[in-house]
Design an enzyme around this catalytic site. Structure first.
Site, PDB file in Angstrom:
ATOM      1  N   HIS A 108      10.968 -31.428   8.491  1.00 53.44           N
ATOM      2  CA  HIS A 108      10.282 -32.716   8.479  1.00 53.44           C
ATOM      3  C   HIS A 108       9.944 -33.061   7.037  1.00 53.44           C
ATOM      4  O   HIS A 108       9.241 -32.324   6.345  1.00 53.44           O
ATOM      5  CB  HIS A 108       9.030 -32.662   9.353  1.00 53.44           C
ATOM      6  CG  HIS A 108       9.360 -32.570  10.808  1.00 53.44           C
ATOM      7  ND1 HIS A 108       8.624 -31.831  11.706  1.00 53.44           N
ATOM      8  CD2 HIS A 108      10.380 -33.125  11.517  1.00 53.44           C
ATOM      9  CE1 HIS A 108       9.172 -31.953  12.911  1.00 53.44           C
ATOM     10  NE2 HIS A 108      10.241 -32.726  12.817  1.00 53.44           N
ATOM     11  N   GLU A 114       6.387 -32.999   5.195  1.00 51.71           N
ATOM     12  CA  GLU A 114       5.566 -31.789   5.285  1.00 51.71           C
ATOM     13  C   GLU A 114       5.802 -30.920   4.054  1.00 51.71           C
ATOM     14  O   GLU A 114       6.334 -29.810   4.115  1.00 51.71           O
ATOM     15  CB  GLU A 114       5.882 -31.078   6.614  1.00 51.71           C
ATOM     16  CG  GLU A 114       5.541 -31.978   7.803  1.00 51.71           C
ATOM     17  CD  GLU A 114       6.095 -31.515   9.139  1.00 51.71           C
ATOM     18  OE1 GLU A 114       6.612 -30.383   9.218  1.00 51.71           O
ATOM     19  OE2 GLU A 114       5.995 -32.293  10.115  1.00 51.71           O
ATOM     20  N   ARG A 128       9.581 -38.724   8.229  1.00 52.99           N
ATOM     21  CA  ARG A 128       9.668 -37.434   8.927  1.00 52.99           C
ATOM     22  C   ARG A 128      11.118 -37.005   9.207  1.00 52.99           C
ATOM     23  O   ARG A 128      11.474 -35.840   9.013  1.00 52.99           O
ATOM     24  CB  ARG A 128       8.917 -37.573  10.247  1.00 52.99           C
ATOM     25  CG  ARG A 128       9.203 -36.500  11.303  1.00 52.99           C
ATOM     26  CD  ARG A 128       8.401 -36.810  12.556  1.00 52.99           C
ATOM     27  NE  ARG A 128       8.766 -36.006  13.713  1.00 52.99           N
ATOM     28  CZ  ARG A 128       8.117 -34.918  14.114  1.00 52.99           C
ATOM     29  NH1 ARG A 128       7.081 -34.478  13.421  1.00 52.99           N
ATOM     30  NH2 ARG A 128       8.488 -34.254  15.187  1.00 52.99           N
ATOM     31  N   HIS A 159       6.198 -25.743   9.092  1.00 54.87           N
ATOM     32  CA  HIS A 159       5.843 -27.161   9.233  1.00 54.87           C
ATOM     33  C   HIS A 159       4.406 -27.347   8.766  1.00 54.87           C
ATOM     34  O   HIS A 159       3.718 -26.403   8.407  1.00 54.87           O
ATOM     35  CB  HIS A 159       5.945 -27.585  10.715  1.00 54.87           C
ATOM     36  CG  HIS A 159       7.344 -27.705  11.215  1.00 54.87           C
ATOM     37  ND1 HIS A 159       7.969 -28.913  11.422  1.00 54.87           N
ATOM     38  CD2 HIS A 159       8.259 -26.757  11.536  1.00 54.87           C
ATOM     39  CE1 HIS A 159       9.199 -28.710  11.856  1.00 54.87           C
ATOM     40  NE2 HIS A 159       9.408 -27.399  11.939  1.00 54.87           N
ATOM     41  N   GLU A 195       2.621 -23.980  11.742  1.00 54.07           N
ATOM     42  CA  GLU A 195       2.055 -25.219  11.202  1.00 54.07           C
ATOM     43  C   GLU A 195       1.012 -24.828  10.161  1.00 54.07           C
ATOM     44  O   GLU A 195      -0.001 -24.205  10.477  1.00 54.07           O
ATOM     45  CB  GLU A 195       1.395 -26.039  12.313  1.00 54.07           C
ATOM     46  CG  GLU A 195       2.349 -26.500  13.405  1.00 54.07           C
ATOM     47  CD  GLU A 195       3.087 -27.791  13.067  1.00 54.07           C
ATOM     48  OE1 GLU A 195       2.892 -28.315  11.938  1.00 54.07           O
ATOM     49  OE2 GLU A 195       3.859 -28.247  13.917  1.00 54.07           O
TER      50      GLU A 195
END
Ligand code: 0X9
Ligand code: ZN
Length: 307
Positions: free
Chosen positions: A70, A73, A125, A189, A262
């Site tokens: 993405h 990020e 994204r 991410h 994440e």
């Protein structure tokens, strides 16, 4: 130079140059792969492998890491670079890790999108397929289109016209499958501070749920121990269902330890615009947890495929 480098985020061409410099500095450890495939817009997707001498003659277990699937990020790219840097810098003091392990990095899975976040839209994204991009983390060939992804091209979770329709998905999937000895993989991410384990496409527990949970919980505990940052360890579906993701593809294809992490910040922070002063502390806690995880994975092999 390293401290300065990790003091800020960098554009695509600088990241490529940084990996080329790392390879030049540590030619016996780093192999730079300038192109494992092309993007929609014709850019190269680069990769690097890092390993030491083969002192035992045994086949080395392989670990796979990727970032910037993405585009917005940014911290995910910095963290992957930090892992690469720590591995080579630690070799002289203790060669045992690299002599017994191979590490594979795809630091920028989505170079077109990443470039676009620097030139045009910081919060882009998806990839740059016309007309409005495909979410590469809904495009992998695993239960593609089976929930938690959108058939609407304008959606941020657009699955694409078919499974693995995108050249980026095809390139990184084929690259992943080209390694015969994979035992673990992590897709970085941001944001929310989560350690996500399979599955994403179904609420059914993965067959290796007990070991997967131990691994994910251990990653979160190790992260916590470094800078007291709270990460939640859970199955991906508990966050929200997703299909066509990298981690389900990896797990189902190879039955390896497969995580989506994440990174910072948490839900109350700056979101994708994580301040550059957070690059180093974020990377430090992840480096510690990856080292722990590599040891755990080596000591707790999953059953051999097939699922
Ligand atoms: O939705 C995603 O692709 C990931 N979150 S993000 O905010 N970075 O877009 C989470 C995906 C988690 N699910 C799996 N990895 N299966
Ligand atoms: Zn993401």
């Amino acid at each position: 130079a390293t401290v300065d480098w990790f003091g800020d985020y960098h554009q695509l061409d600088e990241i490529v140059q940084w990996y080329q410099n790392l390879t030049a500095t540590y030619p016996n450890l780093v192999t730079f792969l300038p192109s494992i495939g092309k993007t929609v817009e014709g850019r190269d997707i680069f990769a690097a492998t890092i390993t030491g001498a083969n002192t035992t003659g045994a086949t080395k277990p392989q670990f796979f890491f990727q970032g910037l699937v993405h585009a917005r990020e940014w911290i995910s790219g910095s963290t992957v670079q930090w892992l690469s840097n720590q591995l080579v810098q630690g070799y002289a003091a203790d060669p045992s890790l690299l002599d017994s392990t191979e590490f594979i990095f795809v630091p920028v899975v989505n170079p077109d999108g990443y470039d676009y976040t620097w030139t045009t839209d910081r919060l882009w994204r998806k990839n740059r397929a016309l007309p409005s991009g495909v979410d590469l983390n809904r495009n992998y060939d695993d239960h593609w289109g089976q929930g938690g992804s959108s058939p609407d091209p304008t959606s941020d979770t657009y699955m694409g016209p078919s499974a693995a329709s995108e050249p980026e998905t095809q390139a990184v999937s084929a690259f992943f499958l080209s390694f015969p000895n994979l035992v673990g993989a992590i897709d970085f991410h941001s944001y929310s501070q989560l350690v996500l384990r399979p599955y994403g496409w179904t609420f059914a527990p993965a067959p290796d749920e007990t070991l997967n949970k131990q691994a994910g919980d251990g990653i979160a505990a190790t992260i916590l121990s470094v800078n007291q940052m709270q990460y939640v360890s859970e199955p991906s579906t508990d966050l929200y269902p997703t299909s066509g993701t990298s981690t389900d593809f990896w797990y189902t294809q190879r039955r390896i330890y497969s995580f989506c992490i994440e990174l910072r910040p948490n839900m109350t922070g700056q979101g994708f615009l994580l301040d550059r002063t957070q690059i180093v502390p974020t990377s430090q806690e992840i480096w510690s947890s990856v080292l722990w995880w590599v040891g755990f994975v080596k000591g707790n092999p999953l059953p051999v495929p097939p699922l």
